[in-house]
Scaffold this motif. Structure first.
Motif, PDB file in Angstrom:
ATOM      1  N   THR A  95       9.268 -31.941   7.798  1.00  0.00           N
ATOM      2  CA  THR A  95       8.183 -32.476   6.965  1.00  0.00           C
ATOM      3  C   THR A  95       6.920 -32.742   7.789  1.00  0.00           C
ATOM      4  O   THR A  95       6.073 -33.532   7.399  1.00  0.00           O
ATOM      5  N   ARG A 108      13.127 -34.838   7.634  1.00  0.00           N
ATOM      6  CA  ARG A 108      13.763 -35.694   6.630  1.00  0.00           C
ATOM      7  C   ARG A 108      15.238 -35.314   6.554  1.00  0.00           C
ATOM      8  O   ARG A 108      15.582 -34.126   6.515  1.00  0.00           O
ATOM      9  N   GLN A 153      13.019 -40.450   7.236  1.00  0.00           N
ATOM     10  CA  GLN A 153      12.153 -39.638   8.093  1.00  0.00           C
ATOM     11  C   GLN A 153      12.426 -40.008   9.551  1.00  0.00           C
ATOM     12  O   GLN A 153      12.422 -41.185   9.903  1.00  0.00           O
TER      13      GLN A 153
END
Length: 383
Positions: A95, A108, A153
């Motif tokens: 990401t 992620r 994350q």
């Protein structure tokens, strides 16, 4: 980086795999399953051999392909299910922002995929080694499942900060301490249950107040130390040598002025108030977190700070890091090229600060991951 591939090559024979798993796990896989394991192991070795000789431009990609192949071999071997039943996804998504540099890499964690299956296969095998009558033995100390990471994350610096053995390089690179620390355990006489835990802290204490500050910092960064009683501290080899033991701390402020007394050569020790007092030993295995080094019985062990309260093994971290760096090579080759070229232009500022750290991380994967595979496959050798 060099690897002795003989143990790996031994497991590239389906016949050997069947016998090995039959002996170590008490369950002999079918000929088809054994062949799948052998093929994955061979594929992993070939990718790692190619990566060892590859230029840095493509090395991370080959390493990740090898990691996935080795991980699939471990999953199939330990769970006994065919490759056809495994998830057809990484379980991770890159990401990273399009304009981010190397230090801005972020992933992620998804709900399921190869990463989750690998982590949850090897996590129960975490252990802490000790010696009893000069013979190595171990306590079970499992790592956590990947479920607690779902949707989280994780950045490349989160991973590098926890990589065992890279703490000093991480601090040099980023000017802040990493999230892993080497420790030394001495279980003493196993019948008494006593254990000491030693930390070599690079921050030198100068007096009682600075020592207290160092211990409080360590306990803040590694909360499991709250359950370990301070016993002594001194200077040696350029570090503060700080020692704890597994005596019950309840009702004792081990950092109080009354308890913290000066001892030999500007050191400090736990106070005389404990001498002759009844000592309650807390089993060390109950107050230790999962530690690195348990899979391969390596000499140095590290405590690693959890991510989102999830304790990950060093190999789960290596999987994450290899994925992110391979994604960089695949989808942002111009950013990777800018970093490894060490060039500086008005349009492309320098992005090479963490390059040596990343290269050392990749070498650790190349040397450590195959050894883990051998030990996990040949489980009997780790008993």
């Amino acid at each position: 980086m060099t690897n002795d591939w003989y143990d790996i090559k031994f497991m590239e024979s389906a016949t050997n795999v069947r016998e090995l798993l039959g002996n170590s796990m008490g369950r002999t896989p079918s000929a088809n399953i054994a062949r799948e394991i052998a093929v994955c192991i061979q594929q992993g070795r070939l990718f790692f051999e190619a990566a060892s000789a590859a230029p840095i431009q493509i090395k991370p990609l080959q390493i990740y392909y090898g990691v996935v192949a080795f991980a699939q071999a471990v999953i199939v071997a330990r769970n006994g299910h065919s490759l056809s039943t495994l998830a057809r996804a990484h379980g991770l998504t890159d990401t990273t922002s399009l304009d981010a540099g190397v230090e801005g890499l972020v992933l992620r964690v998804e709900n399921n995929g190869t990463y989750q299956e690998f982590n949850d296969t090897v996590a129960p095998l975490g252990r802490i080694w000790y010696f009893d009558s000069s013979m190595p033995k171990w306590y079970e100390k499992p790592f956590d499942s990947a479920a607690g990471l779902s949707g989280l994350q994780i950045t490349i610096t989160d991973i590098l900060a926890r990589a065992p053995g890279l703490a000093e390089k991480f601090a040099q690179t980023f000017g802040s301490s990493g999230k892993t620390i080497p420790i030394m355990l001495n279980f003493g006489t196993i019948y008494t249950g006593s254990c000491t835990l030693r930390i070599d802290d690079p921050v030198l204490f100068t007096d009682r107040a600075s020592l207290v500050a160092s211990i409080q910092r360590l306990r803040s960064e590694y909360p499991f130390l709250e359950q370990w009683r301070f016993t002594e501290a001194q200077h040696a080899w350029g570090n503060s040598i700080i020692v704890f033991d597994n005596t019950e701390r309840r009702g004792l402020d081990d950092l109080s002025e009354d308890n913290l007394i000066e001892a030999n050569n500007n050191g400090f020790a736990s106070g005389r108030a404990m001498v002759g007092a009844e000592r309650t030993i807390v089993p060390a295995i109950e107050i230790l977190p999962p530690l690195s080094g348990g899979y391969t019985r390596s000499g140095q062990i590290y405590a690693m700070q959890p991510i989102n309260n999830v304790n990950l093994s060093e190999y789960a971290l290596q999987f994450l890091g290899a994925f992110l760096l391979s994604s960089l090579v695949r989808y942002r080759p111009q950013i990777w090229q800018n970093a490894i070229s060490r060039s500086v232009t008005a349009q492309s500022p320098a992005d090479d600060r963490s390059l040596s750290l990343i290269e050392e991380f990749l070498d650790d994967v190349l040397s450590g991951f195959p050894e883990m595979v051998v030990r996990v496959m040949d489980y009997q050798r780790t008993r």
